[in-house]
Design a protein around this motif. Structure first.
Motif, PDB file in Angstrom:
ATOM      1  N   LEU A  31       0.955  -1.170  -0.093  1.00  0.00           N
ATOM      2  CA  LEU A  31       0.210  -0.129   0.008  1.00  0.00           C
ATOM      3  C   LEU A  31       0.849   1.512  -0.142  1.00  0.00           C
ATOM      4  O   LEU A  31       0.473   2.287  -0.757  1.00  0.00           O
ATOM      5  N   PHE A  32       1.960   1.180   0.693  1.00  0.00           N
ATOM      6  CA  PHE A  32       2.773   2.353   0.654  1.00  0.00           C
ATOM      7  C   PHE A  32       3.952   2.214  -0.469  1.00  0.00           C
ATOM      8  O   PHE A  32       4.734   3.342  -0.290  1.00  0.00           O
ATOM      9  N   LEU A  40      -5.470   1.840  -5.016  1.00  0.00           N
ATOM     10  CA  LEU A  40      -5.802   2.090  -3.673  1.00  0.00           C
ATOM     11  C   LEU A  40      -7.357   1.829  -3.254  1.00  0.00           C
ATOM     12  O   LEU A  40      -7.668   1.298  -2.303  1.00  0.00           O
ATOM     13  N   VAL A  90      -4.581   9.659  -0.901  1.00  0.00           N
ATOM     14  CA  VAL A  90      -3.818   8.705  -0.914  1.00  0.00           C
ATOM     15  C   VAL A  90      -3.623   7.923   0.522  1.00  0.00           C
ATOM     16  O   VAL A  90      -3.569   6.887   0.884  1.00  0.00           O
ATOM     17  N   ARG A  94      -4.920   4.549   1.943  1.00  0.00           N
ATOM     18  CA  ARG A  94      -4.147   3.710   2.493  1.00  0.00           C
ATOM     19  C   ARG A  94      -4.357   3.171   4.006  1.00  0.00           C
ATOM     20  O   ARG A  94      -4.295   1.800   4.065  1.00  0.00           O
TER      21      ARG A  94
END
Length: 202
Positions: A31-32, A40, A90, A94
């Motif tokens: 995710l990062f 996402l 974002v 996340r």
């Protein structure tokens, strides 16, 4: 104390604790590594599908998410205050995906399974003399176990304020919450030492 674990026979319940923790760690990394809003958003939908498939009644499932989403929203608002909107979205996506899956993991994994897996994971560091694996496993288990207690205490304090006609403010809620939590922590530490669970090192 209550536990976050929910009895059930869903697909997530049948997956081993080790596999769930490994997937959770991998999901956190992936995710990062991306800032693609579409990916996402799909991750959020997939995590939500997993979470709502564990067998909790809809009302209970949503109730568990309220404090989590409040925290995520605060983080996203802080991010929006200092970053472009894209960066804030974002961060929101996340954290939402990660927390949804993490909540599913904690709801389908017992405290004993958490402690066993974390202890096993910490064994190599124990061999290097950096820590005691049993203490790390116990600490993680206690943290997971304390979460529902802290949430219940927060609700009780907030309801007591409302019953007395006192406006709920962070300072009037957090101070008694911290004091009660620290008191319980001292009592639990004393009980652990009294049973010889931890070896004292001179």
């Amino acid at each position: 104390m209550k536990s976050l674990f929910v009895e059930g026979n869903s697909g997530m319940h049948r997956v081993s604790a080790r596999a769930k923790l490994l997937v959770l760690a991998a999901l956190g990394v992936m995710l990062f590594l991306t800032a693609n809003l579409m990916l996402l958003a799909l991750a959020v939908l997939a995590a939500a599908a997993v979470y709502f498939s564990i067998g909790l009644p809809p009302r209970s499932a949503l109730a568990r998410l309220k404090p989590i989403f409040l925290t995520i929203l605060i983080v996203a608002l802080f991010s929006l205050a200092f970053n472009p909107w894209h960066v804030a979205i974002v961060a929101l996506l996340r954290l939402t995906a990660l927390m949804l899956f993490a909540t599913a993991v904690t709801a389908t994994t017992t405290i004993a399974q958490f402690i066993d897996e974390i202890t096993l994971l910490a064994r190599p560091l124990e061999r290097l003399g950096l820590l005691r694996a049993d203490d790390v496993g116990l600490a993680v288990g206690l943290v997971v176990r304390f979460v529902p207690e802290i949430l219940d205490r927060y609700r009780a304090i907030r309801e007591a304020h409302a019953a007395r006609g006192i406006k709920v403010r962070p300072t009037t809620v957090l101070v008694p919450l911290i004091i009660l939590t620290l008191r319980d922590a001292d009592n639990i530490a004393a009980a652990i030492d009294a049973r010889g669970v931890r070896r004292h090192v001179n």
